[in-house]
Design an enzyme around this catalytic site. Structure first.
Site, short mmCIF file in Angstrom:
data_model
loop_
_atom_site.label_atom_id
_atom_site.label_comp_id
_atom_site.label_asym_id
_atom_site.label_seq_id
_atom_site.Cartn_x
_atom_site.Cartn_y
_atom_site.Cartn_z
N CYS A 109 0.90 -1.25 -0.23
CA CYS A 109 -0.10 0.13 -0.36
C CYS A 109 1.31 1.59 -0.09
O CYS A 109 1.37 1.58 -0.84
CB CYS A 109 -0.96 0.01 1.30
SG CYS A 109 -2.68 0.43 0.71
N HIS A 213 -3.67 -4.73 0.18
CA HIS A 213 -3.80 -5.39 1.44
C HIS A 213 -3.11 -6.91 2.29
O HIS A 213 -4.33 -7.41 2.82
CB HIS A 213 -4.08 -4.53 2.73
CG HIS A 213 -3.62 -3.15 2.57
ND1 HIS A 213 -2.89 -2.77 3.91
CD2 HIS A 213 -4.21 -2.40 2.37
CE1 HIS A 213 -2.90 -1.52 4.25
NE2 HIS A 213 -3.55 -1.35 2.92
N GLU A 215 -1.58 -9.34 3.88
CA GLU A 215 -1.23 -9.58 5.11
C GLU A 215 -2.91 -9.37 6.02
O GLU A 215 -2.72 -9.80 6.90
CB GLU A 215 -0.70 -8.35 5.87
CG GLU A 215 -0.89 -6.58 6.69
CD GLU A 215 -1.09 -5.54 5.38
OE1 GLU A 215 -1.38 -6.33 4.57
OE2 GLU A 215 -1.81 -4.98 5.30
N1 LIG Z 1 -2.37 6.85 2.59
C1 LIG Z 1 -2.21 6.00 1.15
C2 LIG Z 1 -1.78 4.63 1.63
C3 LIG Z 1 -2.99 4.11 2.62
C4 LIG Z 1 -2.43 2.80 3.33
O1 LIG Z 1 -1.62 2.44 3.17
N2 LIG Z 1 -3.48 1.78 4.01
C5 LIG Z 1 -3.22 1.21 4.50
C6 LIG Z 1 -2.69 1.93 5.95
C7 LIG Z 1 -2.88 0.73 7.93
C8 LIG Z 1 -2.39 -0.29 7.34
O2 LIG Z 1 -0.97 0.60 7.00
O3 LIG Z 1 -2.98 -1.24 8.41
C9 LIG Z 1 -3.24 6.22 0.67
O4 LIG Z 1 -3.99 6.49 0.74
O5 LIG Z 1 -3.26 5.56 -0.88
#
Ligand SMILES: N[C@@H](CCC(=O)NCCCC(=O)O)C(=O)O
Length: 240
Positions: A109, A213, A215
């Site tokens: 992400c 995501h 994970e």
């Molecule tokens: N800000 C960027 C990346 C979004 C992101 O990484 N979300 C996950 C945050 C929480 C986690 O690590 O689980 C976007 O909005 O594109």
């Protein structure tokens, strides 16, 4: 010895104290994949970041804040509400030094966005206002382990081989995305609205970024552990 995977973290600012934090699903996924997870607190001392790399075999760039838009030469639009320059500096330096060592890196992400910006690529600051006909990518009212949209892997890509398929349903939790792919990378997965969902380094042993995501899916949908197993496997030391 199991490979040690360093997981980057974020500042969790509470009223009285600042904590170092990361979603536990990154930790659980590395363990499930046969690695040893250690958390890497954001630090401003560049030499300390290099000592971090001496202590790990592979690097996982976790999710979080938007990357500062000035990193790719743009002023922030109104949909960009927050970034963390200290984390950007730390992770970009860490990533570049990891690449110099040909250390395996998985970005998730925010992590794919850091990787792309670090090597001269750019980002959509907000796909919902900057990309025509964009589909849903931020189902805020749904559990993070909800499969939300389809992606398609480029034929012959590393990710196609890892998941043994050309298409996959994934979860999603982002409002930004890779726009101009840095020269060192190739885009290897797309959602049906042409948003880039993965990049792979053209030359390094293992430098992969994904926009979804995995994970948060490894417990409910075990096939997603394959990506973490690929990172752990690539991080194995040559014992001889
Ligand atoms: N800000 C960027 C990346 C979004 C992101 O990484 N979300 C996950 C945050 C929480 C986690 O690590 O689980 C976007 O909005 O594109």
């Amino acid at each position: 010895m199991k490979p040690i995977i360093g997981i980057t973290t974020f500042y969790d600012r509470k009223p009285q104290k600042v904590y170092t934090a990361v979603s536990d699903s990154y930790v659980r996924s590395v363990i499930l994949a046969g690695g040893i997870p250690i958390l890497l607190p954001v630090v401003e001392e560049v030499e300390l970041a290099e000592e971090y790399l001496d202590a790990i075999d592979g690097l996982l760039l976790s999710g979080g804040e938007d990357v500062c838009t000035m990193r790719y030469g743009e002023n922030p639009i109104k949909e960009v509400e927050m970034f963390c320059p200290q984390r950007d500096d730390f992770e970009i330096n860490l990533f570049i030094e990891a690449l110099n060592r040909d250390m395996p890196v998985l970005g998730i992400c925010r992590g794919i966005q850091v990787m792309n910006a670090a090597l001269g690529g750019s980002l959509y600051q907000d796909i919902f206002t900057q990309v025509d006909n964009v589909l849903g990518h931020l189902p805020k009212k749904m559990p993070v382990d909800t499969l939300f949209h389809c992606i398609n892997f480029v034929k012959g890509s590393r990710l196609e081989k890892i998941f043994d398929t050309r298409n996959l349903r994934v979860n999603s939790y982002h409002h930004q995305a890779v726009k101009q792919v840095a020269d060192a990378f190739i885009a290897t997965a797309f959602s049906t609205d042409h948003i880039i969902e993965a990049i792979e380094h053209k030359d390094k042993k293992f430098a992969v970024g994904v926009q979804w995501h995995p994970e948060d899916l490894t417990i409910k949908y075990p096939h997603f552990i394959k990506l973490f197993q690929a990172l752990v496997s690539a991080s194995e030391r040559n014992e001889n």
